[in-house]
Design a protein around this motif. Structure first.
Motif, PDB file in Angstrom:
ATOM      1  N   GLY A  24       0.876  -1.334   0.201  1.00 34.39           N
ATOM      2  CA  GLY A  24       0.142  -0.308  -0.160  1.00 34.39           C
ATOM      3  C   GLY A  24       1.309   1.371   0.367  1.00 34.39           C
ATOM      4  N   VAL A  25       2.362   1.303   0.594  1.00 31.66           N
ATOM      5  CA  VAL A  25       2.498   2.517   0.701  1.00 31.66           C
ATOM      6  C   VAL A  25       3.338   2.186  -0.640  1.00 31.66           C
ATOM      7  CG1 VAL A  25       5.153   3.409   1.866  1.00 31.66           C
ATOM      8  CG2 VAL A  25       3.475   2.332   3.353  1.00 31.66           C
ATOM      9  N   ILE A  26       3.675   1.322  -1.400  1.00 34.87           N
ATOM     10  CA  ILE A  26       4.886   1.865  -2.642  1.00 34.87           C
ATOM     11  C   ILE A  26       3.784   2.137  -3.695  1.00 34.87           C
ATOM     12  CG2 ILE A  26       5.258   0.743  -4.620  1.00 34.87           C
ATOM     13  CD1 ILE A  26       6.443  -1.929  -2.448  1.00 34.87           C
ATOM     14  N   ALA A  27       2.880   1.590  -3.367  1.00 36.80           N
ATOM     15  CA  ALA A  27       1.243   1.982  -4.753  1.00 36.80           C
ATOM     16  C   ALA A  27       1.026   3.809  -3.837  1.00 36.80           C
ATOM     17  CB  ALA A  27       0.348   1.358  -3.794  1.00 36.80           C
ATOM     18  N   MET A  28       0.966   4.258  -2.766  1.00 35.34           N
ATOM     19  CA  MET A  28       0.577   5.588  -1.971  1.00 35.34           C
ATOM     20  C   MET A  28       1.655   6.516  -3.071  1.00 35.34           C
ATOM     21  SD  MET A  28      -0.350   4.899   1.672  1.00 35.34           S
ATOM     22  CE  MET A  28      -0.772   7.150   1.831  1.00 35.34           C
ATOM     23  N   ILE A  29       3.532   6.210  -2.692  1.00 32.27           N
ATOM     24  CA  ILE A  29       3.819   7.084  -3.957  1.00 32.27           C
ATOM     25  C   ILE A  29       3.810   6.666  -5.203  1.00 32.27           C
ATOM     26  CG2 ILE A  29       6.636   6.905  -3.934  1.00 32.27           C
ATOM     27  CD1 ILE A  29       6.799   6.041  -0.412  1.00 32.27           C
ATOM     28  N   GLU A  30       3.669   5.670  -5.688  1.00 31.32           N
ATOM     29  CA  GLU A  30       3.767   5.697  -6.800  1.00 31.32           C
ATOM     30  C   GLU A  30       2.266   6.705  -7.348  1.00 31.32           C
ATOM     31  OE1 GLU A  30       5.662   1.151  -7.775  1.00 31.32           O
ATOM     32  OE2 GLU A  30       3.392   1.905  -8.292  1.00 31.32           O
ATOM     33  N   ALA A  31       1.168   6.704  -6.579  1.00 26.37           N
ATOM     34  CA  ALA A  31       0.131   7.902  -6.679  1.00 26.37           C
ATOM     35  C   ALA A  31       0.309   9.047  -6.691  1.00 26.37           C
ATOM     36  CB  ALA A  31      -0.796   6.902  -6.024  1.00 26.37           C
ATOM     37  N   GLY A  32       1.533   9.319  -6.216  1.00 30.55           N
ATOM     38  CA  GLY A  32       1.724  10.451  -4.962  1.00 30.55           C
ATOM     39  C   GLY A  32       1.822  10.907  -4.117  1.00 30.55           C
ATOM     40  N   VAL A  38       1.713   9.111   3.483  1.00 34.78           N
ATOM     41  CA  VAL A  38       2.923   8.025   3.297  1.00 34.78           C
ATOM     42  C   VAL A  38       3.643   7.745   4.419  1.00 34.78           C
ATOM     43  CG1 VAL A  38       5.156   6.913   1.735  1.00 34.78           C
ATOM     44  CG2 VAL A  38       2.842   8.545   0.932  1.00 34.78           C
ATOM     45  N   VAL A  39       3.693   8.640   5.138  1.00 39.63           N
ATOM     46  CA  VAL A  39       4.844   8.242   6.825  1.00 39.63           C
ATOM     47  C   VAL A  39       3.983   7.646   7.573  1.00 39.63           C
ATOM     48  CG1 VAL A  39       6.305   9.253   8.544  1.00 39.63           C
ATOM     49  CG2 VAL A  39       6.219   9.854   6.440  1.00 39.63           C
ATOM     50  N   THR A  40       2.275   7.914   7.332  1.00 40.76           N
ATOM     51  CA  THR A  40       2.088   7.304   8.452  1.00 40.76           C
ATOM     52  C   THR A  40       0.827   5.985   8.261  1.00 40.76           C
ATOM     53  OG1 THR A  40       0.112   9.327   8.782  1.00 40.76           O
ATOM     54  CG2 THR A  40      -0.479   7.444   9.827  1.00 40.76           C
ATOM     55  N   GLN A  41       1.396   5.762   7.109  1.00 42.61           N
ATOM     56  CA  GLN A  41       0.986   4.127   6.753  1.00 42.61           C
ATOM     57  C   GLN A  41       2.398   3.534   7.026  1.00 42.61           C
ATOM     58  OE1 GLN A  41      -1.343   2.506   5.845  1.00 42.61           O
ATOM     59  NE2 GLN A  41      -2.204   3.763   6.228  1.00 42.61           N
TER      60      GLN A  41
END
Length: 89
Positions: A24-32, A38-41
Motif C-alpha cells: 500500500g505504501v508503494i502504491a501511495m508513493i507511485e500515486a503521488g 505515506v509516513v503514517t502508513q
C-alpha cells in the motif's frame, strides 16, 4: 532457536499484514499521495514488523524459561536474547 508453533501463526499473520501495508505504501508513493499519509502508513508497517520480531524474541524467552527448545537444541542464552531484543530497539 526455532519459533514455537503457537507463535509462528501470529508472527506470519503480522508479517503478511506488514507485507500488505508495504504494498500500500508503494502504491501511495507511485500515486503521488501526500507525504503525511505515506509516513503514517510506513509507521504502521514498522510497528507490524516490530511486533513480529518481539513475538519471536518472546518465544525464545519462553523456551529459556522451560529450559529447552522445541527441537531439542539448547535455548538461547540471556546475552543472545538481549542482543536480539536490542536489534529491534
Amino acid at each position: 532457536m526455532k519459533v514455537e508453533e503457537e507463535a509462528q501463526a501470529a508472527v506470519l499473520n503480522r508479517l503478511r499484514r506488514a507485507q500488505g501495508q508495504l504494498a500500500g505504501v508503494i502504491a501511495m508513493i507511485e500515486a503521488g499521495r501526500d507525504c503525511k499519509d505515506v509516513v503514517t502508513q510506513l509507521a504502521a508497517v514498522s510497528r507490524a514488523l516490530d511486533r513480529a520480531g518481539f513475538k519471536i524474541v518472546a518465544s525464545g524467552m519462553r523456551q529459556c524459561l522451560n529450559g529447552e527448545a522445541e527441537d531439542g537444541s539448547q535455548p538461547l542464552t540471556e546475552a543472545e536474547l538481549e542482543k536480539l531484543f536490542l536489534t529491534l530497539a
